[in-house]
Design an enzyme around this catalytic site. Structure first.
Site, PDB file in Angstrom:
ATOM      1  CE  LYS A 105      43.502 139.403  22.328  1.00 31.68           C
ATOM      2  NZ  LYS A 105      43.132 138.049  21.967  1.00 31.68           N
ATOM      3  N   GLY A 166      36.517 133.676  15.998  1.00 34.62           N
ATOM      4  CA  GLY A 166      36.448 132.586  15.949  1.00 34.62           C
ATOM      5  C   GLY A 166      35.591 131.904  15.070  1.00 34.62           C
ATOM      6  CB  ALA A 193      39.323 138.667  16.430  1.00 36.88           C
ATOM      7  N   GLY A 194      38.828 137.172  14.431  1.00 41.70           N
ATOM      8  CA  GLY A 194      37.370 137.229  13.028  1.00 41.70           C
ATOM      9  C   GLY A 194      38.473 136.610  11.588  1.00 41.70           C
ATOM     10  CG  ASN A 215      44.578 130.313  19.093  1.00 42.26           C
ATOM     11  OD1 ASN A 215      44.641 129.930  20.054  1.00 42.26           O
ATOM     12  ND2 ASN A 215      45.197 129.608  17.951  1.00 42.26           N
ATOM     13  CB  THR A 216      39.982 129.701  15.350  1.00 44.56           C
ATOM     14  OG1 THR A 216      39.838 130.119  16.411  1.00 44.56           O
ATOM     15  CG2 THR A 216      39.123 128.836  14.990  1.00 44.56           C
TER      16      THR A 216
END
Length: 276
Positions: A105, A166, A193-194, A215-216
């Site tokens: 990645k 995040g 992301a996001g 992830n988050t």
């Protein structure tokens, strides 16, 4: 765009359209339980500021390796934190040596506040790593020209952001994601992301994305294991809905039960009720 039943990138089959990161979990045990709940296609791991010795003694790394050995998931090393093509290339080469994988990645950050990619350095790094035999999956903006440039550089897929890393804001530019899907119909698109909620992941899939990486939203949930399963279900549902085809939006109401063919007295009663 990948087949609806068999998901492939670079002619290799990927087991799931939901991919998860391996950072910020409360513990290695919770992380592995979340993976078991979601069964992600890829598990990402950052090498930033870590040495081979650090990784060998890292509980999270050890548990990730154990999980990967007993599952269909793949490891996706990540060049997180790199700010130049040179730095990202060096880290990718180190990752291949440590993890024995050519998947990477690719991140090259251009702005520390928004964590927006430096697209010029990103394309340069992608071109070099592709020439060296890597399967480069680039974290990029949702700009059409940038995505086309990455594809021309040899990337087998593109990973445009839904929102800055995040933030949990979801798809902040739906028009742009729809444009990417329409203009790049045969390209694998992973929204990276996001994404903060399962409904946002489902939205991305309903708009034609081939997968979602996050992830988050899982790692920082009150119950990461349950949240991981919720995201997996949302991704599957969104993909199924995209292929099922959506009803056409209308400006006026349309009865789901037509009045044509009903007895006269029933129709008259309905009309009388409307005039009361």
């Amino acid at each position: 765009m990948a087949d609806s039943d068999v998901f492939t990138i670079a002619r290799e089959e990927i087991s799931s359209r939901l991919w998860l990161g391996s950072s910020m979990y409360p513990s290695p045990d919770i992380m592995v339980s979340a993976f078991a709940s979601a069964q992600p296609g890829f598990v990402t791991m950052s090498l930033r500021r870590q040495t081979a010795g650090d990784l060998a003694n890292n509980d999270y790394h050890e548990r990730v390796n154990q999980w990967l050995g007993a599952s269909q998931s793949r490891l996706l090393p990540n060049t997180a934190g790199c700010q130049s093509a040179k730095e990202a290339i060096q880290l990718a080469i180190l990752a291949r040596e440590l993890f024995k994988t050519s998947w990477i990645k690719l991140e090259v950050i251009g702005d520390e506040y928004s964590l927006q990619p430096n697209v010029f350095e990103l394309v340069s790094a992608a071109r070099e790593l592709s020439a060296q035999g890597f399967y480069v999956l680039p974290y990029c903006t949702d700009d059409l020209v940038v995505c086309e440039s990455l594809l021309h550089a040899g990337c087998p897929a593109v990973m445009p952001w839904g929102a800055p890393i995040g933030t949990g804001k979801g798809i902040i530019n739906p028009y742009q994601l729809r444009t990417l899907r329409a203009r790049l119909p045969d390209t694998t698109i992973i929204v990276d992301a996001g994404i903060g909620r399962p409904s946002q992941a489902m939205q991305a899939m309903e708009m034609g994305a081939d997968g979602v990486l996050l992830n988050t939203a899982v790692a920082k949930a009150a119950n990461p294991v349950t949240m991981a399963g919720a995201f997996a279900a949302a991704v599957d549902a969104g993909r199924a809905a995209f292929h099922a085809g959506f009803m056409t939006e209308r400006d006026m109401a349309s009865p789901s039960t037509p009045v044509a063919g009903l007895p006269f007295w029933h129709t008259a009663m309905r009309e009388g009720q409307h005039h009361d």
